[in-house]
Scaffold this motif. Sequence first.
Motif, PDB file in Angstrom:
ATOM      1  N   TYR A   5      87.529  23.363 -54.838  1.00  0.00           N
ATOM      2  CA  TYR A   5      88.976  24.506 -54.685  1.00  0.00           C
ATOM      3  C   TYR A   5      88.016  25.350 -55.713  1.00  0.00           C
ATOM      4  CZ  TYR A   5      91.806  27.469 -55.964  1.00  0.00           C
ATOM      5  OH  TYR A   5      92.926  28.841 -55.478  1.00  0.00           O
ATOM      6  N   LEU A   6      87.418  24.983 -57.206  1.00  0.00           N
ATOM      7  CA  LEU A   6      87.522  25.511 -57.998  1.00  0.00           C
ATOM      8  C   LEU A   6      86.037  26.412 -58.403  1.00  0.00           C
ATOM      9  CD1 LEU A   6      89.189  23.934 -61.359  1.00  0.00           C
ATOM     10  CD2 LEU A   6      89.886  26.105 -60.127  1.00  0.00           C
ATOM     11  N   VAL A   7      85.297  24.898 -57.339  1.00  0.00           N
ATOM     12  CA  VAL A   7      83.719  26.179 -57.177  1.00  0.00           C
ATOM     13  C   VAL A   7      83.921  27.306 -56.111  1.00  0.00           C
ATOM     14  CG1 VAL A   7      81.374  25.557 -56.226  1.00  0.00           C
ATOM     15  CG2 VAL A   7      82.387  23.871 -57.423  1.00  0.00           C
ATOM     16  N   THR A   8      84.452  26.799 -54.742  1.00  0.00           N
ATOM     17  CA  THR A   8      84.690  28.310 -53.907  1.00  0.00           C
ATOM     18  C   THR A   8      85.040  29.374 -53.851  1.00  0.00           C
ATOM     19  OG1 THR A   8      84.597  26.032 -52.611  1.00  0.00           O
ATOM     20  CG2 THR A   8      85.431  28.359 -52.317  1.00  0.00           C
ATOM     21  N   ASP A   9      86.563  29.043 -55.268  1.00  0.00           N
ATOM     22  CA  ASP A   9      87.155  30.205 -55.697  1.00  0.00           C
ATOM     23  C   ASP A   9      85.885  31.428 -56.158  1.00  0.00           C
ATOM     24  OD1 ASP A   9      90.330  31.635 -55.987  1.00  0.00           O
ATOM     25  OD2 ASP A   9      89.502  31.177 -58.526  1.00  0.00           O
ATOM     26  N   ASP A  10      85.632  30.650 -57.655  1.00  0.00           N
ATOM     27  CA  ASP A  10      83.979  31.439 -58.065  1.00  0.00           C
ATOM     28  C   ASP A  10      83.501  31.990 -57.111  1.00  0.00           C
ATOM     29  OD1 ASP A  10      85.427  30.779 -60.615  1.00  0.00           O
ATOM     30  OD2 ASP A  10      83.916  29.837 -61.261  1.00  0.00           O
ATOM     31  N   ILE A  11      83.110  31.422 -56.174  1.00  0.00           N
ATOM     32  CA  ILE A  11      81.852  32.080 -55.249  1.00  0.00           C
ATOM     33  C   ILE A  11      82.407  32.741 -54.457  1.00  0.00           C
ATOM     34  CG2 ILE A  11      80.944  31.609 -52.662  1.00  0.00           C
ATOM     35  CD1 ILE A  11      80.046  28.567 -54.338  1.00  0.00           C
ATOM     36  N   GLY A  55      90.795  15.081 -58.338  1.00  0.00           N
ATOM     37  CA  GLY A  55      89.220  16.002 -58.837  1.00  0.00           C
ATOM     38  C   GLY A  55      89.124  16.756 -58.542  1.00  0.00           C
ATOM     39  N   VAL A  56      88.079  16.076 -57.262  1.00  0.00           N
ATOM     40  CA  VAL A  56      86.880  15.859 -56.663  1.00  0.00           C
ATOM     41  C   VAL A  56      87.194  17.425 -55.824  1.00  0.00           C
ATOM     42  CG1 VAL A  56      85.672  15.896 -53.703  1.00  0.00           C
ATOM     43  CG2 VAL A  56      85.813  14.180 -56.344  1.00  0.00           C
ATOM     44  N   TRP A  57      88.973  16.947 -55.183  1.00  0.00           N
ATOM     45  CA  TRP A  57      89.198  18.520 -54.299  1.00  0.00           C
ATOM     46  C   TRP A  57      89.860  19.579 -55.284  1.00  0.00           C
ATOM     47  CZ3 TRP A  57      87.937  18.877 -49.750  1.00  0.00           C
ATOM     48  CH2 TRP A  57      87.806  18.042 -48.764  1.00  0.00           C
ATOM     49  N   LEU A  58      90.051  19.516 -56.422  1.00  0.00           N
ATOM     50  CA  LEU A  58      89.813  20.387 -57.388  1.00  0.00           C
ATOM     51  C   LEU A  58      88.856  21.561 -57.050  1.00  0.00           C
ATOM     52  CD1 LEU A  58      92.080  22.119 -59.092  1.00  0.00           C
ATOM     53  CD2 LEU A  58      91.928  20.343 -61.342  1.00  0.00           C
TER      54      LEU A  58
END
Length: 80
Positions: free
Chosen positions: A13-19, A7-10
């Motif tokens: 990933y989601l934060v990084t993808d948005d940025i 869950g932490v890695w997901l």
Amino acid sequence: MSARAAGVWLWVYLVTDDIVREAERSEQVATLRNIGEEFPNDLDNYFERMILRVPKPNHEMAQNFLVVVEELQILPLTHV
């Protein structure tokens, strides 16, 4: 890897993808910083925020998605 770590890695990933998506649109550094600061702290809140962003004509589909995500469980296999 435990489910908690997954869950932490997901989340990362989601934060990084948005940025990255906003950076590709040439957003200012302040906007990118706000994404990181305003991003929900857990996946449940992230998915809720994502669903709330769905246009009104698609709300029923979004609600169905939330029900499926909330209730999704692995069904036990039984012998037939």
